[in-house]
Design a protein around this motif. Sequence first.
Motif, mmCIF file in Angstrom:
data_model
loop_
_atom_site.group_PDB
_atom_site.id
_atom_site.type_symbol
_atom_site.label_atom_id
_atom_site.label_comp_id
_atom_site.label_asym_id
_atom_site.label_seq_id
_atom_site.Cartn_x
_atom_site.Cartn_y
_atom_site.Cartn_z
ATOM 1 N N SER A 199 0.827 -1.209 0.000
ATOM 2 C CA SER A 199 0.000 0.000 0.000
ATOM 3 C C SER A 199 0.862 1.261 0.000
ATOM 4 N N GLU A 200 1.978 1.208 0.716
ATOM 5 C CA GLU A 200 2.887 2.351 0.696
ATOM 6 C C GLU A 200 3.459 2.559 -0.701
ATOM 7 N N GLY A 201 3.798 1.426 -1.360
ATOM 8 C CA GLY A 201 4.312 1.542 -2.728
ATOM 9 C C GLY A 201 3.277 2.105 -3.690
ATOM 10 N N GLU A 202 2.026 1.587 -3.576
ATOM 11 C CA GLU A 202 0.962 2.116 -4.436
ATOM 12 C C GLU A 202 0.706 3.585 -4.154
ATOM 13 N N ARG A 203 0.726 3.936 -2.885
ATOM 14 C CA ARG A 203 0.514 5.343 -2.523
ATOM 15 C C ARG A 203 1.605 6.225 -3.115
ATOM 16 N N GLN A 204 2.847 5.776 -2.976
ATOM 17 C CA GLN A 204 3.956 6.560 -3.515
ATOM 18 C C GLN A 204 3.888 6.626 -5.036
ATOM 19 N N GLU A 205 3.451 5.486 -5.644
ATOM 20 C CA GLU A 205 3.304 5.480 -7.105
ATOM 21 C C GLU A 205 2.241 6.483 -7.550
ATOM 22 N N ALA A 206 1.095 6.484 -6.821
ATOM 23 C CA ALA A 206 0.022 7.430 -7.168
ATOM 24 C C ALA A 206 0.489 8.874 -6.997
ATOM 25 N N ILE A 207 1.255 9.114 -5.919
ATOM 26 C CA ILE A 207 1.779 10.464 -5.702
ATOM 27 C C ILE A 207 2.711 10.858 -6.838
ATOM 28 N N ASN A 208 3.592 9.932 -7.235
ATOM 29 C CA ASN A 208 4.538 10.240 -8.319
ATOM 30 C C ASN A 208 3.800 10.491 -9.630
ATOM 31 N N LEU A 209 2.756 9.649 -9.895
ATOM 32 C CA LEU A 209 1.990 9.856 -11.135
ATOM 33 C C LEU A 209 1.270 11.191 -11.115
ATOM 34 N N SER A 210 0.653 11.526 -9.976
ATOM 35 C CA SER A 210 -0.056 12.804 -9.899
ATOM 36 C C SER A 210 0.907 13.979 -10.040
ATOM 37 N N GLU A 211 2.093 13.831 -9.432
ATOM 38 C CA GLU A 211 3.086 14.893 -9.580
ATOM 39 C C GLU A 211 3.516 15.024 -11.034
ATOM 40 N N GLY A 212 3.662 13.853 -11.703
ATOM 41 C CA GLY A 212 4.034 13.904 -13.116
ATOM 42 C C GLY A 212 2.960 14.532 -13.974
ATOM 43 N N GLN A 213 1.666 14.142 -13.716
ATOM 44 C CA GLN A 213 0.568 14.748 -14.472
ATOM 45 C C GLN A 213 0.472 16.251 -14.218
ATOM 46 N N LYS A 214 0.675 16.616 -12.938
ATOM 47 C CA LYS A 214 0.631 18.032 -12.608
ATOM 48 C C LYS A 214 1.709 18.803 -13.361
ATOM 49 N N GLN A 215 2.933 18.255 -13.322
ATOM 50 C CA GLN A 215 4.031 18.940 -14.015
ATOM 51 C C GLN A 215 3.787 18.973 -15.521
ATOM 52 N N LYS A 216 3.174 17.865 -16.044
ATOM 53 C CA LYS A 216 2.871 17.826 -17.479
ATOM 54 C C LYS A 216 1.874 18.925 -17.856
ATOM 55 N N ARG A 217 0.800 19.040 -17.024
ATOM 56 C CA ARG A 217 -0.198 20.081 -17.320
ATOM 57 C C ARG A 217 0.399 21.478 -17.199
ATOM 58 N N ILE A 218 1.273 21.655 -16.217
ATOM 59 C CA ILE A 218 1.929 22.965 -16.068
ATOM 60 C C ILE A 218 2.766 23.280 -17.296
ATOM 61 N N ASN A 219 3.526 22.255 -17.739
ATOM 62 C CA ASN A 219 4.364 22.476 -18.916
ATOM 63 C C ASN A 219 3.522 22.738 -20.159
ATOM 64 N N GLU A 220 2.412 21.961 -20.306
ATOM 65 C CA GLU A 220 1.545 22.189 -21.470
ATOM 66 C C GLU A 220 0.916 23.580 -21.418
ATOM 67 N N ALA A 221 0.481 24.010 -20.221
ATOM 68 C CA ALA A 221 -0.112 25.344 -20.097
ATOM 69 C C ALA A 221 0.894 26.428 -20.444
ATOM 70 N N LYS A 222 2.132 26.222 -19.941
ATOM 71 C CA LYS A 222 3.165 27.203 -20.276
ATOM 72 C C LYS A 222 3.441 27.219 -21.772
ATOM 73 N N GLY A 223 3.465 26.013 -22.392
ATOM 74 C CA GLY A 223 3.711 25.971 -23.834
ATOM 75 C C GLY A 223 2.574 26.612 -24.618
ATOM 76 N N THR A 224 1.318 26.319 -24.181
ATOM 77 C CA THR A 224 0.169 26.932 -24.862
ATOM 78 C C THR A 224 0.179 28.445 -24.721
ATOM 79 N N GLY A 225 0.509 28.915 -23.505
ATOM 80 C CA GLY A 225 0.580 30.365 -23.290
ATOM 81 C C GLY A 225 1.633 31.012 -24.172
ATOM 82 N N GLN A 226 2.812 30.355 -24.226
ATOM 83 C CA GLN A 226 3.861 30.912 -25.084
ATOM 84 C C GLN A 226 3.447 30.867 -26.552
#
Length: 311
Positions: A199-226
């Motif tokens: 469960s700790e591994g799954e939790r950490q995996e979910a956190i890492n995936l959410s962090e990755g999705q968050k960073q992806k959306r931030i990067n896409e938003a920055k790219g779209t804005g530019q």
Amino acid sequence: MFVFTLVILFIFFILYKLMLIVPMREVHVIERLGKFRAVLSPGFHFLIPFFDRVSYRHDTREQVLDVPPQSCISKDNTQLEVDGLVYLKVMDGKLASYGIENYRKAAVNLAQTTMRSEIGKLSLSETFSERDSLNESIVREIDKASEPWGIKVLRYEIRNITPSRHVIHTLEKQMEAERRKRAEITLANAEKAAMINMSEGERQEAINLSEGQKQKRINEAKGTGQEIAIIAKAKSEGMAMISQALAVNGGTDAMNMLLKEQFIAQVGKILNDAQVSVVPAEMAKLEGFFEGMEQVTQTVSGQNNSGKGAR
């Protein structure tokens, strides 16, 4: 000659009765005419022949007596067979001689009865776990009773405690059940730890995936804005260049020509891509369309020229 030999033998006999050598490991009890006279310690001593005699000899070293196996009943009504060893030492030769008939036999019998009494105060499990305290209790009780005998009980050791066959079978089942219980507890703890780690591994995996999705959306938003900023800037510069071109002589005609060419190209593309034939009903209206476009262009050009004159 014969009489002389008898005299010599008689003298040696008298000397033998007169002298006494007590070994280092013993004490001798001397009686004179059947009455106690003294306890002789190790060494050389003189006796009165025919009056003094050695009545008892006692070993002063520590003695080990075997206590035969006997049946005992524990506090929880379990039948046990117990044997042991008793260690004692003669402290007073007079009491050991006259205080009791046979101190060795008496010590063994007393050890047996005391052992039965002490084991009756304990449960089966306590007889195994508290063997040292049981030995001390037996020594204390035997020592109190044997004090008038001139002996000192040094220690008592239980050698074997053997339950009955039925009790042994029951204990084996109990031990097997206890081992099975410990094994199940160990397996349960292992499974629990594994589930926690998973469960700790799954939790950490979910956190890492959410962090990755968050960073992806931030990067896409920055790219779209530019991208939007670059397109807007390009459109702004393009409009500025068009305005400058319209202000030049002949710019309006060039704009009209460009718009006409684009319109014709789009109409041709529509006619080529359409699944049905499209025939304009009023082709004459195309000229009016181009004239309207020309007026719009002139209006835009006039506004630009008035703006420059105002400057």
